[in-house]
Motif scaffolding. Structure first.
Motif, short mmCIF file in Angstrom:
data_model
loop_
_atom_site.label_atom_id
_atom_site.label_comp_id
_atom_site.label_asym_id
_atom_site.label_seq_id
_atom_site.Cartn_x
_atom_site.Cartn_y
_atom_site.Cartn_z
N ARG A 90 3.22 -12.80 -22.79
CA ARG A 90 4.53 -12.40 -23.28
C ARG A 90 4.35 -11.42 -24.45
NH1 ARG A 90 8.15 -16.67 -21.92
NH2 ARG A 90 7.64 -17.26 -19.77
N PRO A 91 5.31 -10.54 -24.69
CA PRO A 91 5.21 -9.59 -25.80
C PRO A 91 5.15 -10.31 -27.15
CG PRO A 91 6.96 -8.95 -24.27
CD PRO A 91 6.51 -10.31 -23.86
N ALA A 92 4.46 -9.70 -28.10
CA ALA A 92 4.27 -10.32 -29.41
C ALA A 92 5.60 -10.62 -30.09
CB ALA A 92 3.42 -9.40 -30.29
N PHE B 50 0.43 -20.60 -27.91
CA PHE B 50 -0.61 -20.51 -26.89
C PHE B 50 -0.06 -20.35 -25.46
CE2 PHE B 50 -3.61 -22.37 -23.86
CZ PHE B 50 -4.73 -21.61 -24.12
N PRO B 51 0.89 -21.18 -24.99
CA PRO B 51 1.37 -21.00 -23.61
C PRO B 51 2.01 -19.63 -23.38
CG PRO B 51 2.07 -23.12 -24.50
CD PRO B 51 1.54 -22.32 -25.65
N LEU B 52 2.60 -19.07 -24.42
CA LEU B 52 3.24 -17.76 -24.29
C LEU B 52 2.18 -16.65 -24.21
CD1 LEU B 52 5.97 -18.45 -26.95
CD2 LEU B 52 6.38 -18.21 -24.50
N LYS B 53 1.10 -16.80 -24.99
CA LYS B 53 0.03 -15.81 -24.94
C LYS B 53 -0.67 -15.83 -23.59
CE LYS B 53 -0.91 -15.77 -29.92
NZ LYS B 53 -1.86 -16.12 -31.01
N VAL B 54 -0.88 -17.02 -23.03
CA VAL B 54 -1.49 -17.14 -21.71
C VAL B 54 -0.64 -16.43 -20.66
CG1 VAL B 54 -2.02 -18.79 -19.85
CG2 VAL B 54 -2.74 -19.27 -22.20
N ARG B 55 0.68 -16.47 -20.84
CA ARG B 55 1.60 -15.82 -19.91
C ARG B 55 1.83 -14.35 -20.26
NH1 ARG B 55 2.40 -21.08 -20.00
NH2 ARG B 55 3.18 -22.16 -18.14
N ILE C 169 7.02 -13.71 -28.56
CA ILE C 169 6.25 -14.90 -28.96
C ILE C 169 6.68 -15.36 -30.35
CG2 ILE C 169 3.96 -15.73 -29.59
CD1 ILE C 169 2.84 -13.98 -27.33
N LYS C 170 6.78 -14.42 -31.27
CA LYS C 170 7.16 -14.77 -32.63
C LYS C 170 8.54 -15.41 -32.67
CE LYS C 170 7.84 -12.83 -37.26
NZ LYS C 170 7.80 -11.62 -38.11
N LYS C 171 9.47 -14.84 -31.92
CA LYS C 171 10.84 -15.35 -31.89
C LYS C 171 10.89 -16.76 -31.29
CE LYS C 171 15.49 -14.08 -30.30
NZ LYS C 171 16.29 -13.06 -29.57
N ARG C 172 10.16 -16.97 -30.18
CA ARG C 172 10.18 -18.27 -29.51
C ARG C 172 9.51 -19.34 -30.36
NH1 ARG C 172 13.46 -20.29 -26.14
NH2 ARG C 172 11.86 -21.82 -25.57
N VAL C 173 8.43 -18.98 -31.04
CA VAL C 173 7.74 -19.95 -31.89
C VAL C 173 8.66 -20.42 -33.01
CG1 VAL C 173 5.88 -20.24 -33.57
CG2 VAL C 173 5.40 -19.18 -31.36
#
Length: 358
Positions: free
Chosen positions: A107-109, A100-105, A112-116
């Motif tokens: 960030r590329p999909a 969620f915090p990455l989507k709000v910012r 996001i997948k990698k960070r999660v």
């Protein structure tokens, strides 16, 4: 030495006539694990909320790497936050909560997948990615809250009593994990707690607050071994307090008296006002012996068995009740109520107390 990541100058927060914060000055070093410690109403949560931007200051200033952020809203400060109550979104899976915090910012999909996945690995929750928060225990939910707060690589992570809702053993386990995580990531942690053991075991530095003011700050062992005043000595662990007459002084050594018994007190740099010394004495620094072995005699009033240690309350006709902590493994005296004993301590065991700040 590098410049501090945060500088707080004369931070004041008023609620009507009440000062929740009263001219607080504090610096936070880059990568530090700093703990704000104090009882309820001391100002620790208010200070954390002011740093986060949730509680605007009445007066004062907050700088982030030299930039004034006093008036910036929380979303512009880029700080991670972990709450006592987890604050996970109940209708989102674990994976979506962290994302969620990455989507709000925006960030590329792929990022996001990698960070999660990376953050799930940080808190060892890879197997729970598709569960809902309601399907997890409190400790598991807190790990996910931590992973979510770290997902966008915040400059500072703020933690508001994150372990207080957990049972004792789980809290102890997560303390180790939090400290290990901090050491591996190098992110600046600012942690709020009222639990002295938590503060001592995890922190690089502890700041002790009372009534909106800093009473003392320093590394854990220095605070514990050299408390400045009675509040710090009493809040950070247990202490016995004695107001004893001073009979003499030679250099840094004072001579104090308990009745007819005189003993030395090492007090380098201590200011003595008048002829009475206020001393703090930790229970574990007192030796317990058979009658006549140590310098003072007393009678055991009460014993509390705690496993590896026992707490012994001893009555003395001048000092009054004195708390002694004794290891239970191969102890010299087996304590029981009503037993006559003697007790004593080394010349460097006592700490001279300053007057309480006005």
């Amino acid at each position: 030495m590098t410049d501090p990541i945060l500088t707080i100058s004369r931070a004041t927060k008023r609620y009507g006539p009440v000062h929740a914060l009263d001219r607080v000055d504090l610096t936070v070093e880059e990568g530090e694990f700093l703990t704000l410690l104090g009882p309820s109403g001391s100002g620790k949560t208010t200070l954390l909320s002011a740093i986060a931007g949730f509680a605007p200051l009445s007066e004062g200033r907050i700088d982030l790497r030299g930039r004034d952020i006093t008036s910036e809203p929380p979303e512009h400060r880029d700080f991670g936050m972990v709450f006592q109550g987890y604050a996970l979104f109940p209708t989102m899976t674990v994976r979506d909560n962290i994302a969620f915090p990455l989507k709000v910012r925006k960030r590329p999909a792929s990022e996001i997948k990698k960070r999660v996945e990376y953050c799930l690995g940080l808190v060892q929750m890879e197997d729970f990615a598709d569960r809902m928060p309601s399907q997890m225990s409190g400790g598991q939910q807190q790990r996910i809250a931590l992973a979510r707060a770290l997902s966008f690589e915040p400059q500072v992570l703020l933690l508001d009593e994150p372990l207080s809702a957990l049972d004792k053993k789980l809290r102890a386990d997560l303390q180790w994990e939090l400290k290990s995580l901090h050491d591996s990531l190098g992110v600046t942690f600012i942690y709020v707690t009222h639990d002295q053991d938590e503060a001592l075991s995890m922190s690089d530095r502890v700041v002790i607050l009372k009534d909106g003011r800093i009473q003392q700050q320093g590394v854990p062992d220095a605070l514990y071994n050299h408390p400045r005043n009675r509040f710090v000595a009493d809040f950070l662990g247990k202490s016995n307090f004695m107001d004893l007459p001073v009979r003499g002084r030679e250099g840094d050594a004072l001579t104090c008296a308990v009745g007819d018994t005189q003993f030395p007190v090492e007090a380098p740099g201590a200011e003595v006002r008048g002829d009475v010394l206020n001393l703090a004495l930790r229970p574990e620094r007192i030796r317990l012996g058979a009658p006549g072995e140590e310098m003072l005699d007393g009678t055991i009033r009460q014993v509390s068995y705690l496993g590896e240690r026992c707490l012994v309350m001893v009555d003395h006709d001048v000092i009054g009740p004195l708390l002694i902590s004794q290891a239970t493994w191969k102890e010299g005296v087996t304590p029981r109520a009503g037993l006559p004993v003697s007790f004593g301590w080394d010349s460097d065991a006592c700490v001279v107390m300053e007057a309480e700040p006005a």
